[in-house]
Write a protein that holds these residues in place. Structure first.
Motif, short mmCIF file in Angstrom:
data_model
loop_
_atom_site.label_atom_id
_atom_site.label_comp_id
_atom_site.label_asym_id
_atom_site.label_seq_id
_atom_site.Cartn_x
_atom_site.Cartn_y
_atom_site.Cartn_z
N GLU A 11 -7.03 -57.49 -14.31
CA GLU A 11 -5.99 -56.51 -14.57
C GLU A 11 -4.63 -57.05 -14.09
N GLU B 110 -1.64 -57.14 -11.86
CA GLU B 110 -1.45 -56.70 -10.49
C GLU B 110 -0.06 -57.02 -9.98
N GLU C 217 2.84 -57.65 -2.34
CA GLU C 217 1.40 -57.46 -2.26
C GLU C 217 0.91 -58.21 -1.03
N ALA D 289 11.05 -47.68 -10.57
CA ALA D 289 10.04 -47.54 -9.52
C ALA D 289 10.69 -47.24 -8.18
N THR E 180 5.76 -45.96 -5.85
CA THR E 180 5.23 -46.34 -7.17
C THR E 180 5.47 -47.80 -7.51
N LYS F 60 4.16 -50.53 -6.87
CA LYS F 60 3.05 -51.42 -7.18
C LYS F 60 2.30 -51.02 -8.46
N SER F 61 2.73 -49.96 -9.11
CA SER F 61 2.07 -49.48 -10.32
C SER F 61 2.78 -50.00 -11.55
N ARG G 147 2.69 -48.82 -14.35
CA ARG G 147 3.16 -47.68 -15.15
C ARG G 147 4.59 -47.30 -14.82
N ALA G 148 5.09 -47.76 -13.68
CA ALA G 148 6.45 -47.41 -13.27
C ALA G 148 7.50 -48.28 -13.93
#
Length: 125
Positions: free
Chosen positions: A44, A46, A61, A101, A105, A107-108, A110-111
């Motif tokens: 995925e 990341e 991260e 972001a 958020t 680390k997502s 979707r942001a």
């Protein structure tokens, strides 16, 4: 609308370094959080690291802390990712992304609204 172009990927031996660049070819990063994500084959996408363009807050991260550093050159609308002490598990396609972001958020994926085309990083053991 922001369009980005990444560069700087390549093949490097474990323990080596690379610096990735992400330049806004259209639009500006002003007001956005700009981040690096990576995706290994079959994996995925990341989060790797990011920076609030206006305030300079940085996020990483856990596995890259102390090895990777994000920086920005505002006059050139360019984000950098300096990667040191690279490991084989750092291999993947690295993407630049921009979005609204916030700390909760960042680390997502979707942001983020805008994505570059990606640049391949391969670390050999």
């Amino acid at each position: 609308q922001v369009q980005m172009v990444e560069s700087g990927g390549g093949l490097v031996q474990a323990g080596g370094s690379l610096r990735l660049s992400c330049q806004a070819s259209e639009g500006t990063f002003s007001g956005y959080t700009v981040a690096w994500f990576r995706q290994a084959p079959g994996g995925e996408r990341e989060f790797v690291g990011g920076i609030r363009w206006s305030g300079g807050n940085q996020y990483y991260e856990e596995s890259v802390k102390g090895r990777f550093t994000t920086s920005r050159e505002t006059a050139k609308n360019t984000l950098y990712l300096q990667m040191n002490n690279l490991k084989p598990e750092d291999t993947g396609v690295y993407y630049c992304a921009a979005g609204r972001a916030i700390a909760s958020t960042v680390k997502s994926a979707r942001a983020y609204y805008y994505w570059g085309q990606g640049t391949q990083v391969t670390v050999s053991s």
